[in-house]
Design a protein around this motif. Structure first.
Motif, PDB file in Angstrom:
ATOM      1  N   GLY A  68     -16.784   1.559   4.868  1.00 44.18           N
ATOM      2  CA  GLY A  68     -16.014   0.933   3.782  1.00 44.18           C
ATOM      3  C   GLY A  68     -14.583   1.396   3.846  1.00 44.18           C
ATOM      4  O   GLY A  68     -13.758   0.840   4.565  1.00 44.18           O
ATOM      5  N   THR A  87     -20.107  -3.229   7.227  1.00 42.89           N
ATOM      6  CA  THR A  87     -19.021  -2.898   6.308  1.00 42.89           C
ATOM      7  C   THR A  87     -19.345  -3.354   4.897  1.00 42.89           C
ATOM      8  O   THR A  87     -19.828  -4.473   4.689  1.00 42.89           O
ATOM      9  N   ASN A  88     -19.091  -2.482   3.954  1.00 40.88           N
ATOM     10  CA  ASN A  88     -19.278  -2.781   2.538  1.00 40.88           C
ATOM     11  C   ASN A  88     -17.915  -3.086   1.918  1.00 40.88           C
ATOM     12  O   ASN A  88     -17.129  -2.166   1.665  1.00 40.88           O
ATOM     13  N   PRO A  89     -17.606  -4.349   1.633  1.00 39.81           N
ATOM     14  CA  PRO A  89     -16.300  -4.682   1.064  1.00 39.81           C
ATOM     15  C   PRO A  89     -16.136  -4.217  -0.384  1.00 39.81           C
ATOM     16  O   PRO A  89     -15.025  -4.184  -0.899  1.00 39.81           O
ATOM     17  N   ARG A  90     -17.241  -3.823  -1.028  1.00 38.44           N
ATOM     18  CA  ARG A  90     -17.207  -3.400  -2.425  1.00 38.44           C
ATOM     19  C   ARG A  90     -17.452  -1.895  -2.564  1.00 38.44           C
ATOM     20  O   ARG A  90     -17.934  -1.430  -3.579  1.00 38.44           O
TER      21      ARG A  90
END
Length: 209
Positions: A68, A87-90
């Motif tokens: 992230g 990938t963690n967009p948040r």
């Protein structure tokens, strides 16, 4: 890591499914003074690489690393390791969002998953393997290590709790499910299950008895 051919043969024979791992390495680490803590050197390697190498050496396959904050630099720190990255967009919405991204990335034939933290470089391979073995032996919803009677990380979850894990919100991980899950507490001789790195002082404390 487990040989994929051996794992596939086990599934074909009706034995228990695969064990995967999810390494959570997406957070900002706001309490750490001076740069991204996951990239700080620990025994000549970036902290996140040291933590991930341990998981890769255990009896799990695949290993999924959730990125992230500073994703490209963290991914680069893992170059050469047998991992998949997502990938963690948040990521700034809390650890639960990274858990959900990790769960979503797991193959459908995974029966158990080890959820490990990218800022815990001192967990041993033996501990991870013992947690996996206990999960298979007990069929519990979750297996958590304890050191000196205090709960630590990583934690193994059965896939029947994956949907509930993905539904947790806020800055919480799997501990939010413990009250309504069957949980096996596994005593280990490994203080690394308590040693996460949040501050510079935590790095200094690693070398103290």
């Amino acid at each position: 890591m487990v040989d994929a051919d051996d794992t596939n043969e086990a599934n074909a024979n009706g034995r228990q499914g695969r064990v995967a791992a999810v390494v959570l390495a997406a957070g900002v680490g706001s309490r750490f003074d001076g740069g991204n803590k996951l990239l700080v050197g620990v025994d000549d390697d970036p902290l996140v690489r040291r933590a991930t190498e341990t998981v890769c050496a255990a009896a799990v396959d695949p290993v999924v690393v959730v990125l992230g904050h500073d994703a490209e630099r963290v991914r680069e720190a893992l170059t050469g390791l047998p991992v998949e990255t997502v990938t963690n967009p948040r990521y700034d919405a809390g650890q639960s969002t990274s858990v959900a991204v990790g769960v979503d990335a797991l193959p459908v034939d995974v029966e158990y998953a080890v959820f490990a933290l990218g800022d815990m470089p001192d967990v041993t391979v033996e501990t991870v393997d013992r947690l996996v073995a206990a999960a298979r032996e007990t069929d519990a919803d979750a297996v958590v290590p304890t050191y000196e009677e205090q709960r630590g990380n990583p934690v193994v979850f059965h896939r029947r709790r994956f949907d509930a894990l993905a539904a947790v919100d806020g800055d919480r991980g799997g501990r939010a499910l413990f009250d309504d899950s069957t949980v096996t507490r596994l005593a280990v001789d490994d203080s690394g299950v308590h040693r996460d790195v949040d501050t510079r002082d935590d790095l200094d404390d690693r070398d103290r008895p």
